[in-house]
Design a protein around this motif. Structure first.
Motif, mmCIF file in Angstrom:
data_model
loop_
_atom_site.group_PDB
_atom_site.id
_atom_site.type_symbol
_atom_site.label_atom_id
_atom_site.label_comp_id
_atom_site.label_asym_id
_atom_site.label_seq_id
_atom_site.Cartn_x
_atom_site.Cartn_y
_atom_site.Cartn_z
ATOM 1 N N TYR A 54 0.838 -1.206 0.000
ATOM 2 C CA TYR A 54 0.000 0.000 0.000
ATOM 3 C C TYR A 54 0.872 1.254 0.000
ATOM 4 O O TYR A 54 0.633 2.203 -0.768
ATOM 5 C CB TYR A 54 -0.917 -0.030 1.221
ATOM 6 C CG TYR A 54 -1.559 1.295 1.558
ATOM 7 C CD1 TYR A 54 -2.661 1.757 0.840
ATOM 8 C CD2 TYR A 54 -1.067 2.083 2.596
ATOM 9 C CE1 TYR A 54 -3.250 2.981 1.141
ATOM 10 C CE2 TYR A 54 -1.651 3.304 2.913
ATOM 11 C CZ TYR A 54 -2.738 3.743 2.190
ATOM 12 O OH TYR A 54 -3.318 4.958 2.495
ATOM 13 N N HIS A 57 3.139 1.698 -3.392
ATOM 14 C CA HIS A 57 2.435 2.085 -4.619
ATOM 15 C C HIS A 57 1.664 3.392 -4.481
ATOM 16 O O HIS A 57 0.775 3.669 -5.286
ATOM 17 C CB HIS A 57 1.498 0.968 -5.056
ATOM 18 C CG HIS A 57 2.207 -0.269 -5.513
ATOM 19 N ND1 HIS A 57 2.872 -0.358 -6.712
ATOM 20 C CD2 HIS A 57 2.384 -1.481 -4.892
ATOM 21 C CE1 HIS A 57 3.413 -1.552 -6.842
ATOM 22 N NE2 HIS A 57 3.137 -2.251 -5.755
ATOM 23 N N GLY A 59 0.166 4.839 -1.430
ATOM 24 C CA GLY A 59 -0.655 5.087 -0.254
ATOM 25 C C GLY A 59 0.132 5.833 0.810
ATOM 26 O O GLY A 59 1.352 5.648 0.932
ATOM 27 N N SER A 65 -4.355 2.737 7.236
ATOM 28 C CA SER A 65 -3.654 1.456 7.258
ATOM 29 C C SER A 65 -3.748 0.785 8.624
ATOM 30 O O SER A 65 -3.770 -0.449 8.721
ATOM 31 C CB SER A 65 -2.189 1.646 6.855
ATOM 32 O OG SER A 65 -1.561 2.620 7.659
ATOM 33 N N GLU A 260 -6.969 9.178 -3.351
ATOM 34 C CA GLU A 260 -5.821 8.283 -3.277
ATOM 35 C C GLU A 260 -6.016 7.078 -4.180
ATOM 36 O O GLU A 260 -5.060 6.583 -4.788
ATOM 37 C CB GLU A 260 -5.609 7.835 -1.824
ATOM 38 C CG GLU A 260 -4.301 7.124 -1.582
ATOM 39 C CD GLU A 260 -4.041 6.855 -0.104
ATOM 40 O OE1 GLU A 260 -3.143 7.494 0.464
ATOM 41 O OE2 GLU A 260 -4.757 6.011 0.468
ATOM 42 N N ALA A 261 -7.254 6.577 -4.280
ATOM 43 C CA ALA A 261 -7.545 5.434 -5.147
ATOM 44 C C ALA A 261 -7.277 5.771 -6.610
ATOM 45 O O ALA A 261 -6.774 4.939 -7.380
ATOM 46 C CB ALA A 261 -8.990 4.990 -4.961
ATOM 47 N N PHE A 264 -3.473 5.780 -7.220
ATOM 48 C CA PHE A 264 -2.740 4.614 -6.725
ATOM 49 C C PHE A 264 -2.038 3.902 -7.878
ATOM 50 O O PHE A 264 -2.566 3.790 -8.997
ATOM 51 C CB PHE A 264 -3.700 3.654 -6.022
ATOM 52 C CG PHE A 264 -3.033 2.619 -5.164
ATOM 53 C CD1 PHE A 264 -2.292 2.982 -4.053
ATOM 54 C CD2 PHE A 264 -3.138 1.268 -5.466
ATOM 55 C CE1 PHE A 264 -1.681 2.039 -3.251
ATOM 56 C CE2 PHE A 264 -2.536 0.316 -4.670
ATOM 57 C CZ PHE A 264 -1.803 0.693 -3.562
ATOM 58 N N GLN A 268 -7.510 1.773 -9.353
ATOM 59 C CA GLN A 268 -8.554 1.820 -8.332
ATOM 60 C C GLN A 268 -8.975 0.427 -7.888
ATOM 61 O O GLN A 268 -9.197 0.187 -6.701
ATOM 62 C CB GLN A 268 -9.773 2.594 -8.866
ATOM 63 C CG GLN A 268 -9.510 4.066 -9.107
ATOM 64 C CD GLN A 268 -10.781 4.838 -9.397
ATOM 65 O OE1 GLN A 268 -11.774 4.714 -8.684
ATOM 66 N NE2 GLN A 268 -10.763 5.649 -10.454
ATOM 67 N N TYR A 271 -6.397 -0.883 -5.679
ATOM 68 C CA TYR A 271 -6.401 -0.151 -4.408
ATOM 69 C C TYR A 271 -7.428 -0.752 -3.450
ATOM 70 O O TYR A 271 -7.103 -1.121 -2.306
ATOM 71 C CB TYR A 271 -6.712 1.314 -4.678
ATOM 72 C CG TYR A 271 -6.782 2.183 -3.436
ATOM 73 C CD1 TYR A 271 -5.625 2.695 -2.864
ATOM 74 C CD2 TYR A 271 -8.004 2.508 -2.859
ATOM 75 C CE1 TYR A 271 -5.679 3.510 -1.731
ATOM 76 C CE2 TYR A 271 -8.074 3.327 -1.729
ATOM 77 C CZ TYR A 271 -6.909 3.816 -1.175
ATOM 78 O OH TYR A 271 -6.980 4.619 -0.064
ATOM 79 N N TYR A 272 -8.674 -0.853 -3.927
ATOM 80 C CA TYR A 272 -9.726 -1.347 -3.037
ATOM 81 C C TYR A 272 -9.571 -2.848 -2.746
ATOM 82 O O TYR A 272 -9.907 -3.308 -1.652
ATOM 83 C CB TYR A 272 -11.100 -1.054 -3.647
ATOM 84 C CG TYR A 272 -11.442 0.418 -3.637
ATOM 85 C CD1 TYR A 272 -11.653 1.089 -2.435
ATOM 86 C CD2 TYR A 272 -11.524 1.148 -4.821
ATOM 87 C CE1 TYR A 272 -11.950 2.445 -2.409
ATOM 88 C CE2 TYR A 272 -11.820 2.508 -4.808
ATOM 89 C CZ TYR A 272 -12.038 3.152 -3.594
ATOM 90 O OH TYR A 272 -12.327 4.495 -3.572
ATOM 91 N N LEU A 275 -7.106 -3.037 0.050
ATOM 92 C CA LEU A 275 -7.693 -2.686 1.348
ATOM 93 C C LEU A 275 -8.494 -3.844 1.926
ATOM 94 O O LEU A 275 -8.375 -4.176 3.109
ATOM 95 C CB LEU A 275 -8.586 -1.454 1.212
ATOM 96 C CG LEU A 275 -7.933 -0.143 0.735
ATOM 97 C CD1 LEU A 275 -8.918 1.013 0.881
ATOM 98 C CD2 LEU A 275 -6.657 0.155 1.497
#
Length: 365
Positions: A54, A57, A59, A65, A260-261, A264, A268, A271-272, A275
């Motif tokens: 995260y 890349h 984050g 986090s 941020e997504a 990233f 996206q 990213y999600y 998470l």
């Protein structure tokens, strides 16, 4: 049984009416214990790698986090709901009110530990962070001695010394080639200190979990059944998540997530997905930890985490191409030596003292 004239702090002798706790089978013969150890392995290895990914890349939200490390507790709710459907008169939580409050407080402690860990991992390589986190065994050993009167041998003391020396070596060598590109010397050492702080906080929380489970067992609540341990984990997760959400609100992380997504490095979707994956694997880790305490001890949970350092180190080098210098190699060797020393001492102690009563006989509500 007569009470002692000057009982030790945090401990009282059990009344004669207290039901005897159930004896747990040896770990290698207990399928549930093995499952929990496997869950620790999944979380302890995959969790740091996902979290570091995260930050690598793009984050940068430390409160987010830390939130990911605790937010997977809803995965345990189906168990509680299913149990309630079997008995419509049963409340969602069977834990006594005092333990609900204690579990929530422990959750706040874990939330703090997670934030310190996330802060450190943002500026440290996974390989360095993992070795530093192994020092939680030192803090766990100390607090286990104070809180639950953990028995020590020369082997366990040797393990603590080895882990301390390994962390000290990293501290003296840390600002050299180990420092990630773009991270200042000051930021590196702040991350170093934050990670040690996380280890210390978690080292305190583990024995407190063990103490809570011991008091639950002597309270006669299904002899401290594993179902109630799952309830503890849910409440701990709620407390930790609430702590992190407050930090996210103050730091305006919720507003920053969509932006941020979009920026990233993995897109996206990546990213999600990252998470969600982090939340799941860290929930495996925490559930495995509380299970290892239930079937063994807080110190056992710390030792298992230490053993997994070598696996995390290998994957960190493979996925992030981290520089693995001689100092890290020596520190890793000391950590593994400490693990072997501790585990060998436990085997010897168990063989000689198999008739020693479990810790739950020392506590009463």
């Amino acid at each position: 049984m007569e009470a002692e004239s000057s009982p030790a702090p945090l401990a009282m002798e059990v009344e004669t009416s207290t039901p005897a706790p159930q004896q747990q089978p040896p770990l290698h013969r207990n399928p549930l214990a093995i499952v929990n150890i496997v869950m620790i392995g999944i979380g302890a290895v995959a969790g740091p790698l996902i979290l570091r990914s995260y930050f690598v890349h793009g984050g940068s939200r430390k409160w987010l986090s830390s939130f990911l490390q605790t937010s997977g507790w809803p995965l345990l709710l189906p168990h509680l709901i299913f149990r309630r459907r079997k008995d419509c008169c049963s409340p969602l939580f069977l834990l006594p009110p005092w333990l609900l409050a204690v579990s929530a407080a422990l959750g706040v402690g874990i939330g703090l530990s997670d934030f310190l860990y996330a802060y450190g991992l943002a500026d440290l390589p996974v390989s360095t962070s993992s070795i530093l986190i192994s020092t939680q065994l030192v803090f766990t050993a100390f607090f286990a001695l104070v809180v639950v009167r953990q028995r020590f041998t020369s082997f366990s003391i040797n393990a603590v010394v080895l882990l301390t020396v390994g962390a000290a070596m990293l501290g003296m060598n840390g600002a050299g080639s180990d420092r990630p590109e773009g991270v200042s010397r000051a930021a590196y050492y702040v991350g170093f200190a934050m990670t040690i702080g996380s280890a210390a906080t978690y080292g305190l929380v583990l024995p407190l979990m063990e103490l809570s489970q011991a008091r639950l067992a002597v309270a006669g609540r299904s002899a401290g059944s594993y179902s109630l341990v799952l309830e503890m984990q849910v409440v701990i997760g709620i407390g930790a998540t609430a702590f992190c959400i407050i930090g996210m609100i103050v730091n305006k992380d919720f507003q920053a997530i969509p932006r941020e997504a979009q920026e990233f490095g993995l897109g996206q979707v990546g990213y999600y997905s990252l998470l969600v994956g982090a939340a799941i694997v860290f929930q495996f880790f925490f559930l495995g930890i509380i299970g290892a305490i239930f079937y063994g001890s807080a110190l056992l949970a710390g030792v298992i985490m230490t053993l997994l350092i070598s696996v995390t180190e290998v994957f960190a080098v493979i996925f992030f191409h981290e520089h693995f210098n001689g100092t890290k190699g020596v520190a890793l060797g000391l950590s593994l030596w400490g693990f072997v020393s501790y585990f060998y001492g436990e085997i010897q102690t168990n063989a000689k003292q198999s008739d020693i009563p479990p810790i739950t006989e020392h506590f009463a509500v």
